[in-house]
Enzyme design. Structure first.
Site, mmCIF file in Angstrom:
data_model
loop_
_atom_site.group_PDB
_atom_site.id
_atom_site.type_symbol
_atom_site.label_atom_id
_atom_site.label_comp_id
_atom_site.label_asym_id
_atom_site.label_seq_id
_atom_site.Cartn_x
_atom_site.Cartn_y
_atom_site.Cartn_z
ATOM 1 N N SER A 83 3.257 -11.068 10.581
ATOM 2 C CA SER A 83 2.327 -9.855 11.248
ATOM 3 C C SER A 83 2.529 -9.807 12.829
ATOM 4 C CB SER A 83 0.709 -10.074 10.924
ATOM 5 O OG SER A 83 0.434 -8.606 12.003
ATOM 6 N N LYS A 141 -1.975 -11.412 3.903
ATOM 7 C CA LYS A 141 -1.704 -10.417 4.317
ATOM 8 C C LYS A 141 -1.212 -8.755 4.110
ATOM 9 C CE LYS A 141 0.922 -8.439 8.163
ATOM 10 N NZ LYS A 141 1.671 -6.941 7.291
ATOM 11 N N HIS A 180 -5.244 -8.237 5.478
ATOM 12 C CA HIS A 180 -4.474 -7.656 7.113
ATOM 13 C C HIS A 180 -4.487 -6.994 7.387
ATOM 14 C CE1 HIS A 180 -2.386 -7.726 10.383
ATOM 15 N NE2 HIS A 180 -2.797 -8.245 11.035
ATOM 16 N N ASN A 181 -3.143 -5.723 6.172
ATOM 17 C CA ASN A 181 -3.480 -5.036 6.503
ATOM 18 C C ASN A 181 -4.651 -4.104 6.098
ATOM 19 O OD1 ASN A 181 -0.675 -5.784 7.353
ATOM 20 N ND2 ASN A 181 0.444 -4.647 6.515
ATOM 21 N N GLU A 191 -6.830 -3.686 9.048
ATOM 22 C CA GLU A 191 -6.092 -2.699 10.277
ATOM 23 C C GLU A 191 -6.476 -1.746 10.296
ATOM 24 O OE1 GLU A 191 -1.971 -4.112 10.323
ATOM 25 O OE2 GLU A 191 -1.311 -2.116 10.159
HETATM 26 C C1 6PG Z 1 2.106 -6.140 11.108
HETATM 27 C C2 6PG Z 1 2.006 -4.391 10.244
HETATM 28 C C3 6PG Z 1 3.273 -4.425 9.989
HETATM 29 C C4 6PG Z 1 3.257 -2.202 9.483
HETATM 30 C C5 6PG Z 1 2.000 -2.199 8.397
HETATM 31 C C6 6PG Z 1 2.246 -0.476 9.113
HETATM 32 O O1 6PG Z 1 1.029 -6.765 10.216
HETATM 33 O O2 6PG Z 1 2.670 -6.441 11.590
HETATM 34 O O3 6PG Z 1 0.114 -4.513 9.518
HETATM 35 O O4 6PG Z 1 3.139 -4.851 8.594
HETATM 36 O O5 6PG Z 1 2.975 -1.487 10.663
HETATM 37 O O6 6PG Z 1 2.960 -1.820 7.633
HETATM 38 O O7 6PG Z 1 1.314 0.247 7.970
HETATM 39 P P1 6PG Z 1 2.048 1.509 7.231
HETATM 40 O O8 6PG Z 1 2.212 2.119 7.513
HETATM 41 O O9 6PG Z 1 0.434 1.763 6.222
HETATM 42 O O10 6PG Z 1 0.341 1.984 8.622
#
Ligand code: 6PG
Length: 476
Positions: free
Chosen positions: A128, A182, A185-186, A189
């Protein structure tokens, strides 16, 4: 063979990871399906460290010292399988294939098992931090065998972000655990971003403030308990003016949020595991709702008068209320995410250390935030914590925020400002702390129409009421 590690797939993430490795003194083999990318990496950044470029996969593999460690940085799904298939016949027992893409953990489990059958290590690794993180220090979440981590750990810990001398990288656990962590984590996010977006929307409606004024509020928040990368960049995005029109940038962006799938996977997995990650789910659905342009247009036409009005608010009180509601909801989102990780770890027998996970999210990753250190402390102090919500620091913040949280959600409902993540977080909190839940009635209904049985509060056993008969109770 001179390279300590290799990277195949040199789009921006792979390229930046390779540069980060080289800048830290590792000799890095580099390869890309179309050799132009390899050539341009060497032409533009060859001076940053020791690269060993190859134009064929066979040369690439041959340039690696044994046991070989190959990072695959291509699109998740079919492209990853294609690269693995190409690599397999070239590798030897003990070699390590590292998938740093956003793969689904179930794919990682499948690949790990398949490669293990050939004596190879497969290391599904969450990375990430976006492009900048890959270059300057990401948060790295490797799954896979202990043996593979003995080779990879010292390398990854060097190139990861560092917080107070601690690398934002640790061995998560076997097979799919790194990609699972991960994924969550997303999911967090998504929730974090949705909560921020709702806070912005509320401030805009409640204060009739401009994006630039709201940017200042976020800047201020970023000096306190909410300090985080996402709050920081929210201020930047809100303060930005569109060059073409002179309007606030946020007003010229189409209001339909996209997604690549990791949020959806998180929700699907939580449903399978029975973990109510309501804030993450609402955040994911809010993106979907925003994308249904036709339905939105139809509903706008049908309900032109439905918008309520914001009660007159005192600016300072309102800003502080929204801040407290944001903090409380954010705590809920993280509590749910950590519950999800614990459930996944139990289901798949991964032995994931929750405090350790919080430790490596303190820097490098998108959700990096000051309060992750508090999460680390909470789980280190009590690894079996029933929920993060009740750890002292978090319980204090949530408890103190409850009146503000209720005012904000109620005001938003009255004003017709949608706050799915704020409201569902509050409902989760109220659900958890309720003395009695109407789940009892649901059990009664299930028993009534389907003889699904119920338990009693006053004695052990499983019971059924003869609803269609004399309504006496029998032991089932
Ligand atoms: C990270 C982000 C990265 C990416 C996402 C965006 O941790 O660096 O999460 O993995 O920006 O995949 O996800 P979406 O396109 O689903 O918003």
């Amino acid at each position: 063979a001179t390279a300590q590690i290799g990277v195949t797939g040199l789009a921006v993430m792979g390229r930046n990871l390779a540069r980060n490795l080289a800048r830290h003194g590792f000799t890095v083999a580099v390869h890309n399906r179309s050799p132009e990318r390899t050539r341009s990496l060497i032409a533009e950044h060859g001076g940053e460290g020791a690269f060993v470029p190859s134009e064929s996969m066979a040369d690439f593999v041959a340039s690696l010292e044994r046991p070989r460690a190959v990072i695959v940085m291509v699109k998740a799904g079919g492209p990853t399988d294609a690269v693995i298939d190409e690599l397999m016949p070239l590798l030897e027992a003990g070699d390590i294939v590292v998938d740093c893409g956003n793969a689904h953990f179930a794919d990682t489990r499948r690949r790990e098992e398949a490669l293990r059958g050939h004596g190879l290590h497969f290391v599904g690794t969450g990375v990430s931090g976006g492009e900048e993180g890959a270059l300057h220090g990401p948060s790295i979440m490797p799954g896979g065998s202990d043996e593979s981590y003995r080779k990879l750990g010292p390398i990854f810990e060097r190139i990861a972000a560092q917080v107070e001398g601690t690398p934002c990288c640790r061995h998560i656990g076997p097979d799919g655990s790194g990609h699972f962590v991960k994924m969550v984590h997303n999911g967090i996010e998504y929730a974090d971003m949705q909560l921020i977006a709702e806070a912005y929307d509320l401030l805009r409606a409640g204060l009739s403030a401009s994006p630039a004024e709201i940017a200042e509020i976020f800047r201020e928040w970023n000096t306190g308990e909410l300090e985080s990368f996402l709050i920081e960049i929210t201020a930047d995005v809100l303060a930005h003016t569109d060059a073409a029109t002179g309007r606030p940038f946020v007003d010229v962006v189409l209001d339909q949020a996209e997604q690549k799938g990791t949020g959806r996977w998180t929700v699907q997995s939580a449903l399978d595991l029975g973990i109510p990650i309501t804030a993450i789910a609402e955040a994911t659905f809010a993106r979907s709702l925003s994308g249904h342009a036709d339905q939105r247009a139809a509903a706008r036409r049908a309900f032109t008068e439905a918008g309520g009005t914001f009660p007159g608010v005192d600016r300072e009180t309102f800003v502080e209320d929204v801040r407290r509601a944001l903090l409380a909801s954010k705590i809920v989102a993280y509590a749910q995410g950590f519950d999800h990780i614990r459930a996944g770890s139990r289901e798949y027998d991964w032995g994931i250390d929750l405090g350790g996970t919080a430790t490596i999210w303190r820097g490098g990753c998108i959700i990096r935030a000051r309060f992750l250190d508090r999460i680390r402390q909470a789980y280190d102090a009590e690894p079996e914590l029933p929920t993060l919500l009740v750890a002292p620091w978090f319980a204090d913040r949530v408890g103190a925020g409850v009146p503000a949280w209720r005012r904000v959600v109620a005001d938003a409902a009255r004003a017709g400002v949608p706050t799915p993540a704020f409201a569902s977080s509050l409902a989760w909190f109220d659900g958890l702390r309720a003395e009695r839940l109407p789940a009892a009635l649901i059990q009664g209904l299930r028993d009534n129409f389907g003889a699904h049985t119920y338990h009693r509060v006053d004695r052990a056993g499983t019971f059924h009421t003869l609803w269609a008969g004399d309504r006496s109770e029998v032991e089932a």
